[in-house]
Enzyme design. Structure first.
Site, mmCIF file in Angstrom:
data_model
loop_
_atom_site.group_PDB
_atom_site.id
_atom_site.type_symbol
_atom_site.label_atom_id
_atom_site.label_comp_id
_atom_site.label_asym_id
_atom_site.label_seq_id
_atom_site.Cartn_x
_atom_site.Cartn_y
_atom_site.Cartn_z
ATOM 1 N N ASP A 344 0.790 -1.250 0.000
ATOM 2 C CA ASP A 344 0.000 0.000 0.000
ATOM 3 C C ASP A 344 0.818 1.294 0.000
ATOM 4 O OD1 ASP A 344 -2.124 -1.730 0.249
ATOM 5 O OD2 ASP A 344 -2.732 -1.052 2.243
ATOM 6 N N ASP A 566 -8.354 -8.320 8.799
ATOM 7 C CA ASP A 566 -7.812 -7.113 8.166
ATOM 8 C C ASP A 566 -7.816 -5.930 9.122
ATOM 9 O OD1 ASP A 566 -7.425 -8.228 5.564
ATOM 10 O OD2 ASP A 566 -9.585 -8.120 5.252
HETATM 11 C C1 BGC Z 1 -1.926 -6.547 9.479
HETATM 12 C C2 BGC Z 1 -0.702 -7.195 10.094
HETATM 13 C C3 BGC Z 1 -0.789 -8.702 9.953
HETATM 14 C C4 BGC Z 1 -1.025 -9.082 8.511
HETATM 15 C C5 BGC Z 1 -1.190 -10.568 8.315
HETATM 16 C C6 BGC Z 1 -2.101 -7.016 8.072
HETATM 17 O O1 BGC Z 1 -3.278 -6.511 7.556
HETATM 18 O O2 BGC Z 1 -1.787 -5.163 9.509
HETATM 19 O O3 BGC Z 1 -0.607 -6.832 11.437
HETATM 20 O O4 BGC Z 1 0.412 -9.299 10.416
HETATM 21 O O5 BGC Z 1 -2.172 -8.419 8.008
HETATM 22 O O6 BGC Z 1 -2.362 -11.035 8.893
#
Ligand code: BGC
Length: 626
Positions: A344, A566
């Site tokens: 992103d 998410d």
């Molecule tokens: C989160 C992370 C997480 C990753 C995998 C991301 O959206 O911000 O903290 O480790 O997803 O689940």
């Protein structure tokens, strides 16, 4: 993660149960396509049916499950016995008390799963290590009654039975007209060190690292669902056979401090060494995700590091440097490290300058990504894949061109220039389908209007990741990137299977909006929805060269571990999170349209944490089916 898409371009306006029927063997998912050998065998008598399968196999370890079905009077407890021919050694098991004596394995029922009605079944499962040949056992007994004799063992299958059905038989009209160039240096030769050197496609000829952290999350869920829904549990168990990425989402993630679920980087690399087969490289996927001012356009995954000069120094010295030091350890030289660079970030630098937080963060994103590329590219077994968001974010021509320029600007600032980038990844942690099989032509005229004028597409000509990645490839090579760059798609959650998925073209609707609604597989109401999407399913399994050796898309990968949230949203009980993760919240399209966030109703789970209902839904709605 956030996938804020600002694109106000123009007004727009039961493993059918594992055992199916007594005597049928179950098809097993075999991990990475054509790489993980799997085997299954089955045996049945009037008393019991036993169907054994390997759920994953790394060459030195594997997972096994045995679906035992009671074909006789009800059991109050059960004891399964079988024997291996080789040196398979029990590590840990669940859904039963597993013990091993020499080659003999026995599994005793637990208090909660001992009672099995006539016709009912249970699925004990376990992990083993082995060397040499991993032959499936052929004879099983329950409570001393043998289940063997009528069904011979089946031939081991060597890969997933489900090849992606999304192959581009429907080539989008928006694909580049230039014929794909075959990389001149295809990595057919594997260094004897097992993965050192730097090849064009790191996935070719390599095995896949299975993170015990992720298989642990999955197996816990399988055990929880086994009693109430053994069919679902059997499908869920297959998820443990596919590679997912390890996220370095904060400085403490490097050492694994303060997280009881996720281990540190060095631990994972040591596990990868243990899983590595002799003379075969293994791919380890890691996400670099901690820029100063991270996730500037959203609130779900804001970073720990401020978007300041001091923050940049902290990012470099306390985050990238320690990661690079660990990765550069010579003992890991045989591991092909696929690094996903800062999801992103540069996309936000391109499209979200109207947001003050993104404007402030942009110089730190650019310098931080440059620093990460420099440090990681200097390690010859590390491969850098830069995040290019997804078609529903950068697909408009007014975003795509500037984005390619931005990626090139940052790469060209590195010591090795564009060579510091091995390729790009789209759809990281998003839900955009790889193809829209019934909408292959974005300019098709319906009711006098082109399909891309539908409200859902908002004049964005790229409906899916296949067409987007091909177009991005052209843009990126046009900016000076090597023709050998490889494009990856995160297909972890972009499957959109289940009952709502159209199965055939419906050409009767007479307006673009109704035509798109009737034919799109993407079930979101708005393509900008990105958080814990209701109805989404697991997508195509990780696959090497899903479209053949000459396509620019070199692999499907699972970067977001399915089942990890998410993000959460601010509520009465806490202030953190993002309103765009609120099932009752809304997203807007910049053209006056307001839509539901599409987040799964009834839950509020922080980013990265296990979200059982989401995992169950995604497995249920997998496409192709699990
Ligand atoms: C989160 C992370 C997480 C990753 C995998 C991301 O959206 O911000 O903290 O480790 O997803 O689940």
């Amino acid at each position: 993660m956030n996938q804020d898409s600002v694109h106000n371009e123009r007004p727009a306006r039961r493993l059918t149960s594992a055992f199916v029927a007594a005597g049928l063997t179950m098809a097993v998912a075999g991990g990475f396509a054509a790489l993980t050998a799997t085997s299954s065998s089955a045996a049945t008598t009037p008393g019991c049916t036993a169907v054994y399968s390997t759920t994953w196999d790394s060459g030195s370890g594997f997972g096994a499950q045995v679906v035992i079905t009671n074909n006789g009077p009800a059991w109050t407890s059960w004891n399964l016995t079988y024997a291996y021919a080789g040196n398979q050694a029990l590590q840990s098991g669940w859904n039963g008390t597993w013990t091993q004596s020499g080659k003999n394995v026995s599994v005793a029922s637990l208090s909660w799963n001992g009672a099995v009605a006539s016709g009912g079944s249970v699925t004990p499962a376990a992990n083993f290590t082995y060397s040499g040949t991993n032959a499936a056992p052929t004879s099983f007994a329950v409570n001393g009654v043998t289940c063997s004799g009528t069904v011979p063992p089946t031939t081991p299958s060597t890969g997933p039975t489900t090849t992606p059905s999304t192959t581009p038989t429907t080539t989008p009209t928006t694909t580049p007209t230039t014929t794909p160039t075959t990389p001149s240096t295809t990595p057919t030769t594997t260094p004897s060190s097992g993965g050192g050197g730097h090849v064009v496609n790191p996935f070719v000829g390599a095995s896949q690292y299975l993170s015990p952290d992720y298989t642990g999350e999955v197996n816990t869920q399988v055990a929880a669902d086994q009693g109430a829904n053994p069919t679902l549990a059997a499908s869920e168990a297959k998820m443990a056979g596919y590679q997912t990425a390890v996220w370095m989402d904060r400085i403490a993630a490097i050492t694994g401090t303060g997280d009881t679920v996720h281990h540190g980087l060095q631990w994972h690399l040591d596990q990868a060494l243990a899983q590595q087969k002799p003379n075969t490289p293994i791919v380890f996927e890691v996400v670099i995700y901690d820029l100063p001012g991270r996730d500037c356009a959203a609130l779900a995954s804001n970073g720990e590091i401020p978007a300041t000069a001091a923050g940049l120094t902290q990012y470099e010295s306390q985050y990238i440097d320690p990661i690079a030091t660990i990765l550069a350890n010579p003992k890991y030289a045989g591991i092909r490290v696929v690094a996903v660079i800062e999801p992103d970030s540069l996309p936000n630098a391109v499209t979200n300058q109207s947001k003050p937080a993104c404007q402030t963060a942009t110089p730190f994103y650019e310098t931080g990504v440059e620093y990460a590329l420099n440090k990681l590219h200097a390690i010859s077994n590390v491969y850098n894949y830069v995040d290019i968001a997804h078609s529903a974010w950068l697909g408009w021509s007014s975003n795509m061109g500037p984005a390619a320029q931005e990626f090139a600007k940052v790469a060209k600032a590195t010591t090795a220039g564009v060579a510091s980038v091995d390729g790009f990844i789209s759809d990281t942690a998003n839900y955009t389908p790889t193809t829209e099989p019934f909408l292959p032509n974005s300019t098709l005229q319906v009711g006098g209007n082109p399909l891309d004028s539908a409200k859902f597409y908002q004049y964005n000509p790229y409906f899916d990741e296949y067409s987007y990645d091909q177009a991005m490839y052209t843009q990126l090579t046009g900016q000076g990137f090597s023709p050998n760059i490889g494009m990856l798609i995160d297909t972890s959650r972009n499957g959109w299977g289940g009952p709502s998925r159209p199965t055939a073209l419906n050409s009767s609707p007479t307006t673009v909006d109704s035509y798109v609604a009737a034919n799109k597989v993407d079930q979101r109401s708005f393509r900008g929805d990105w958080c814990n999407q209701n109805g989404a399913g697991i997508g195509a399994r990780p696959t090497v060269q899903p479209y053949g050796a000459s396509n620019h898309i070199i692999a499907f990968v699972w970067i977001k571990p399915p089942g990890e949230s998410d993000g959460d949203y601010p509520s009465a009980s806490h202030s953190h999170g993002d309103p765009h993760c609120d099932p009752a919240g809304t997203n807007t399209d910049g053209n006056g349209g307001t839509y539901s966030t599409g987040s799964i109703p009834g839950y509020d789970v922080p980013a990265g944490q296990w979200f059982a209902a989401e995992f169950q839904q995604e497995v249920t709605n997998a496409y192709p089916a699990m």
